[in-house]
Design an enzyme around this catalytic site. Structure first.
Site, mmCIF file in Angstrom:
data_model
loop_
_atom_site.group_PDB
_atom_site.id
_atom_site.type_symbol
_atom_site.label_atom_id
_atom_site.label_comp_id
_atom_site.label_asym_id
_atom_site.label_seq_id
_atom_site.Cartn_x
_atom_site.Cartn_y
_atom_site.Cartn_z
ATOM 1 N N ARG A 146 0.860 -1.187 0.000
ATOM 2 C CA ARG A 146 0.000 0.000 0.000
ATOM 3 C C ARG A 146 0.898 1.240 0.000
ATOM 4 N NH1 ARG A 146 -3.441 -2.840 -1.526
ATOM 5 N NH2 ARG A 146 -5.557 -3.130 -0.725
ATOM 6 N N GLU A 159 -4.161 7.405 -5.352
ATOM 7 C CA GLU A 159 -4.315 6.688 -6.633
ATOM 8 C C GLU A 159 -5.611 7.110 -7.314
ATOM 9 O OE1 GLU A 159 -4.047 2.502 -5.783
ATOM 10 O OE2 GLU A 159 -2.024 2.691 -4.993
ATOM 11 N N HIS A 190 -1.304 -0.021 -9.802
ATOM 12 C CA HIS A 190 -1.949 -0.954 -8.866
ATOM 13 C C HIS A 190 -2.533 -2.176 -9.597
ATOM 14 C CE1 HIS A 190 -3.693 -1.045 -4.552
ATOM 15 N NE2 HIS A 190 -3.506 -2.279 -5.002
HETATM 16 C C1 DGY Z 1 -5.604 -6.144 -2.831
HETATM 17 O O1 DGY Z 1 -6.315 -7.100 -3.098
HETATM 18 O O2 DGY Z 1 -5.505 -5.684 -1.700
HETATM 19 C C2 DGY Z 1 -4.841 -5.549 -3.953
HETATM 20 O O3 DGY Z 1 -4.090 -4.476 -3.560
HETATM 21 C C3 DGY Z 1 -5.781 -5.142 -5.024
HETATM 22 O O4 DGY Z 1 -5.993 -6.159 -5.856
#
Ligand code: DGY
Length: 320
Positions: free
Chosen positions: A238, A267, A286
């Protein structure tokens, strides 16, 4: 009366249509933009079931404004976008998509390691722009991967899957985690390190920790300064875990050698973000779990949770 199910993004018709037998389905209509927060505030007041994506910030304020809300299904394994504590206090179930995206995300982390180390984007861009006009002995020379030391911060399922991938590259793997993973240590032959030691020793540092109060900003100027000048930092977890300004300074001033990120504090990342101006920074939008098969499995898992709720069965993928 059927429960109101709000889907905050445009999902494929073949996934959504069957739900219409069971619920009053309302859906954000376009792929061109995500549902704005103001709209989310509005629709959450109608929903009994809400199917969110990771960009939807479901705060305490929103939860407390939703009189009928009973379940939040998040199309992600991470759930930092949802105030789970507030949901739990109000008896609202929160579900996510664990397990099904492990390998796909580990593949992407490894891709980013290779891409940053071998300067793939930077050198390919030179070819595409017509600026590749000579061959030089150290031109686009990168870092080796084979036989190097990898440090994984946050050793969960995805961390283990990445460690497994590095076997063919003869990498030495160390990790840092809230608690020791003795079984995995034995299975894969990697060892535990305190955070500072891991940062000092490793050629590659890959982040997989969830974003929590504890991990927010955990990689800043001090941590980057501990790393080798030749080291590479990869973030597929993240955005908020790495202090972006500190990373920018570290990359610009050769404190570390390169970095790759699939995630950002904000984002979609604004195109004038300073990090995007650096040749030794690789940015992705992402896409950790973005393969057709895996995204389908994630949607199916959410559908399973929705159907279990409707049919009053046990909800297998509930977080709270
Ligand atoms: C998640 O699943 O947390 C990813 O970051 C997004 O697919």
């Amino acid at each position: 009366m059927q429960p109101v199910l709000w889907i905050t993004s445009k999902l494929p018709a073949e996934v959504v249509e069957p739900l219409k037998t069971w619920a009053d389905v309302r859906q954000w209509p376009t792929l061109e933009e995500n549902m704005p927060h103001e709209k989310l505030k509005e629709v959450i007041q109608e929903a009994e079931i809400i199917w969110t994506i990771m960009g939807d910030e479901v705060s305490r304020e929103l939860i407390e404004s939703a009189p009928n809300l009973k379940i939040i299904c998040n199309l992600a394994v991470g759930f930092n976008n949802i105030d789970v504590e507030a949901a739990t206090e109000h008896g609202i179930i929160v579900t996510n998509t664990p397990g099904v995206l492990t390998d796909t995300t580990a593949d992407l982390a490894f891709t980013l390691m290779l891409t940053t180390a071998r300067r793939i984007v930077e050198s390919s861009n030179k070819v595409l722009s017509g600026e590749w006009n000579y061959w030089g002995v150290n031109q686009f020379a990168g870092m080796d991967i084979f036989g190097k030391k990898l440090g994984i911060i946050g050793m969960g399922r995805i961390g283990e899957a990445l460690a497994y991938r590095t076997k063919g590259f003869n990498m030495d793997v160390v990790y840092h985690n809230r608690n020791r993973k003795l079984e995995a240590e034995e299975k894969y032959g990697f060892s535990y390190r305190e955070l500072d030691d891991l940062l000092k020793e490793c050629d590659f540092v890959v982040l997989f920790t969830p974003l929590t109060e504890e991990t927010k900003g955990m990689i800043g100027a001090r941590e980057l300064a501990l790393m080798k000048k030749t080291a590479i930092l990869i973030n597929v977890a993240r955005g908020g875990i790495v202090q972006e300004q500190a990373l920018y300074e570290a990359l610009k001033n050769d404190v570390i050698w390169a970095a790759g990120a699939d995630v950002f504090e904000k984002e979609p990342v604004p195109v004038d973000h300073p990090l995007l101006s650096l040749p030794n920074f690789v940015a992705l939008p992402h896409i950790g779990s973005a393969t057709l098969a895996t995204r389908r499995k994630m949607m199916d898992m959410n559908v399973e949770s929705i159907m279990s709720y409707i049919e009053k069965e046990e909800i297998k993928h509930s977080i709270n």
